[in-house]
Design an enzyme around this catalytic site. Structure first.
Site, short mmCIF file in Angstrom:
data_model
loop_
_atom_site.label_atom_id
_atom_site.label_comp_id
_atom_site.label_asym_id
_atom_site.label_seq_id
_atom_site.Cartn_x
_atom_site.Cartn_y
_atom_site.Cartn_z
N ARG A 116 0.84 -1.20 0.00
CA ARG A 116 0.00 0.00 0.00
C ARG A 116 0.87 1.25 0.00
O ARG A 116 2.00 1.21 0.48
CB ARG A 116 -0.96 0.04 1.18
N GLU A 215 -6.41 7.69 7.57
CA GLU A 215 -5.29 8.49 8.08
C GLU A 215 -4.76 9.43 6.99
O GLU A 215 -4.32 10.54 7.27
CB GLU A 215 -4.18 7.56 8.55
N ARG A 219 -5.41 5.65 0.60
CA ARG A 219 -4.51 4.53 0.81
C ARG A 219 -4.78 3.59 -0.35
O ARG A 219 -5.88 3.01 -0.43
CB ARG A 219 -4.76 3.84 2.15
N CYS A 261 1.19 11.39 9.02
CA CYS A 261 2.16 10.89 9.99
C CYS A 261 3.55 10.93 9.37
O CYS A 261 3.75 10.42 8.26
CB CYS A 261 1.82 9.47 10.41
N THR A 263 6.00 9.11 9.81
CA THR A 263 6.58 7.78 9.55
C THR A 263 6.28 7.32 8.12
O THR A 263 6.94 6.43 7.62
CB THR A 263 6.01 6.72 10.50
N ARG A 270 4.01 0.67 2.51
CA ARG A 270 4.24 -0.47 3.39
C ARG A 270 3.94 -1.72 2.58
O ARG A 270 2.81 -1.92 2.14
CB ARG A 270 3.35 -0.43 4.63
N ARG A 299 4.57 -7.04 12.77
CA ARG A 299 3.27 -6.64 13.32
C ARG A 299 2.39 -7.87 13.52
O ARG A 299 2.67 -8.94 12.97
CB ARG A 299 2.52 -5.69 12.35
N GLU A 304 -2.10 -2.54 12.74
CA GLU A 304 -1.13 -1.93 13.65
C GLU A 304 -1.59 -2.12 15.10
O GLU A 304 -2.78 -2.08 15.39
CB GLU A 304 -1.05 -0.44 13.33
P1 ADP Z 1 -1.46 -0.08 6.98
O1 ADP Z 1 -1.05 1.14 7.69
O2 ADP Z 1 -0.41 -0.61 6.07
O3 ADP Z 1 -2.80 -0.01 6.33
P2 ADP Z 1 -2.29 -1.90 9.11
O4 ADP Z 1 -1.26 -2.66 9.85
O5 ADP Z 1 -3.22 -1.01 9.83
O6 ADP Z 1 -1.48 -1.19 8.04
O7 ADP Z 1 -3.18 -2.98 8.26
C1 ADP Z 1 -4.37 -2.59 7.67
C2 ADP Z 1 -5.16 -3.83 7.30
O8 ADP Z 1 -4.44 -4.56 6.28
C3 ADP Z 1 -5.33 -4.82 8.47
O9 ADP Z 1 -6.62 -5.40 8.37
C4 ADP Z 1 -4.29 -5.89 8.19
O10 ADP Z 1 -4.69 -7.14 8.71
C5 ADP Z 1 -4.29 -5.91 6.68
N1 ADP Z 1 -3.03 -6.40 6.12
C6 ADP Z 1 -1.80 -5.82 6.21
N2 ADP Z 1 -0.88 -6.57 5.57
C7 ADP Z 1 -1.55 -7.65 5.05
C8 ADP Z 1 -1.16 -8.78 4.27
N3 ADP Z 1 0.12 -8.97 3.87
N4 ADP Z 1 -2.13 -9.68 3.94
C9 ADP Z 1 -3.41 -9.50 4.31
N5 ADP Z 1 -3.85 -8.43 5.03
C10 ADP Z 1 -2.92 -7.53 5.39
N1 DAR Z 2 0.42 5.42 16.78
C1 DAR Z 2 1.19 6.58 16.35
C2 DAR Z 2 1.55 6.48 14.84
C3 DAR Z 2 2.75 5.65 14.52
C4 DAR Z 2 2.89 5.25 13.06
N2 DAR Z 2 1.64 4.59 12.57
C5 DAR Z 2 0.78 5.20 11.77
N3 DAR Z 2 1.03 6.40 11.23
N4 DAR Z 2 -0.38 4.60 11.50
C6 DAR Z 2 2.43 6.66 17.22
O1 DAR Z 2 2.98 7.74 17.35
O2 DAR Z 2 2.80 5.64 17.75
#
Ligand code: ADP
Ligand code: DAR
Length: 349
Positions: A116, A215, A219, A261, A263, A270, A299, A304
């Site tokens: 993404r 966010e 995305r 953010c 990051t 990601r 993760r 997250e």
């Molecule tokens: P991001 O900031 O990349 O969107 P998150 O960690 O919040 O990351 O993940 C968002 C959603 O994407 C969550 O439901 C997570 O389970 C899903 N997800 C992330 N990576 C994968 C993957 N490799 N395969 C399937 N689902 C994924």
């Molecule tokens: N939880 C915030 C954001 C960290 C990075 N993750 C994002 N942007 N979704 C922190 O400061 O920990």
């Protein structure tokens, strides 16, 4: 969000980069400044002040936040990304430069792959400072551009406002939709007027999705079962270039693609796999040795701040700024090859 104009108190166990770099001197220097959107320092730091367990703790309200509050953002960006205020970001979204034959053609280890990027629209405030009307206009502009997509990217936009709880929960549990109510985003002002202006676009196969106004304003997501990382990257880059024909993204030579953010600055990418490493993960020190060597983050599998389930982990690139998109995916790929190699060695014992 409140404009306290008072130096915040951070608990002694607070480890956020905000608490490390917001000295009283920096606070005094920045507390009365505002960006052209009217965004203030107190608003930028609200998430980290209200959530002392933040890792970072700050969000930008617009591209100008990164210059108006540079005395705070620059050291945070330098520490998180290893990227100085004089460095320039370079982008490379050419999948031909990725060396990534499927590392798990028998689908024994990699459950799924997802790549993404975050994007925000040029010349508009970011989520923490955008008005409700501007956010609704983003939804209209983006959904119109997406609903015009053709071929394998063809799909439909689904507003979150009016979506049944059953459908949204199913999309979330199937890893397609963002969770609501994240307290870090809440405190940053990113959940204002929720769920209005938010939604998800996806093609029929749910291998191409776009989150609108979570966010970031977009995305853009490519994902599928298995480990064909190159195919996932190819679909993503095709989609990004199609969307860019209709929408100008916020970008700077210094920080790359602009995100709320810090990051996510730069590539805002990601690239992750959900991977089964039940043996390797028992030796977490060894597990982290490999992920650290390849600049990877571990993760849980439900987004997250979630936990691993059944020995399955979300493994993704940690570097986003000062590296190209191809390098982000190559980091993840090269690390995953080593994780699978080590898991196989442990299986054989
Ligand atoms: P991001 O900031 O990349 O969107 P998150 O960690 O919040 O990351 O993940 C968002 C959603 O994407 C969550 O439901 C997570 O389970 C899903 N997800 C992330 N990576 C994968 C993957 N490799 N395969 C399937 N689902 C994924
Ligand atoms: N939880 C915030 C954001 C960290 C990075 N993750 C994002 N942007 N979704 C922190 O400061 O920990």
């Amino acid at each position: 969000m409140s404009d306290t104009n008072e130096y915040p108190h951070f608990p002694s166990d607070c480890k956020s980069l905000l608490s490390k770099y917001l000295t009283k001197e920096v606070y005094t220097q920045l507390k009365d400044k505002t960006t052209p959107s009217g965004f203030t320092l107190d608003e930028a730091i609200a998430s980290g002040v209200q959530n002392s367990d933040s890792g970072i703790g700050v969000y930008a309200g617009d591209i100008e936040s990164y210059t108006t509050f540079s005395a705070l953002f620059d050291p945070i960006i330098e520490e998180y990304h290893g990227f100085s205020k004089t460095d320039s970001h370079i982008s490379n979204l050419n999948p031909n430069d990725l060396k990534a034959p499927n590392p798990d053609p028998e689908n024994k280890y990699i459950v799924s792959t997802r790549i993404r990027v975050g994007r925000n629209i040029a010349n508009l405030p970011l989520g923490p400072a955008i008005s409700n009307e501007q956010r609704d206009n983003v939804e209209n502009q983006v959904s119109q551009a997406l609903n015009a997509l053709e071929g394998s990217l063809k799909g439909k936009y689904y507003p979150l406002d009016g979506m049944s709880e059953e459908i949204s929960q199913k999309l979330i549990s199937d890893h397609f939709l963002f969770k609501a109510g994240d307290r870090f985003l809440e405190a940053a002002g990113l959940n204002r007027n929720w769920p209005k202006g938010r939604g998800i676009y996806h093609n029929d196969e749910k291998t191409f999705l776009v989150w609108v106004n979570e966010e970031d304003q977009l995305r853009i997501i490519s994902m599928q079962k298995g480990g064909d990382i190159k195919e996932v990257f190819q679909r993503l880059t095709d989609a990004i270039s199609k969307i860019e024909e209709k929408i100008e993204f916020s970008y700077s030579e210094h920080l790359g693609y602009i995100t709320s953010c810090p990051t996510n600055l730069g590539t805002a990418m990601r690239a992750s796999v959900h991977i089964k490493v039940p043996n390797l993960s028992k030796d977490y020190t060894r597990f982290e040795e490999i992920t650290n060597k390849y600049h990877l983050q571990i993760r849980g599998i439900n987004g997250e701040h979630s936990q691993s389930v059944g020995g399955i982990y979300d493994i993704s690139n940690k570097r986003r700024l000062g590296v190209t998109e191809v390098q982000c995916v190559q980091d993840m790929y090269d690390g995953v090859v080593q994780l699978i190699k080590r898991e196989k060695e442990l299986e054989a014992k």
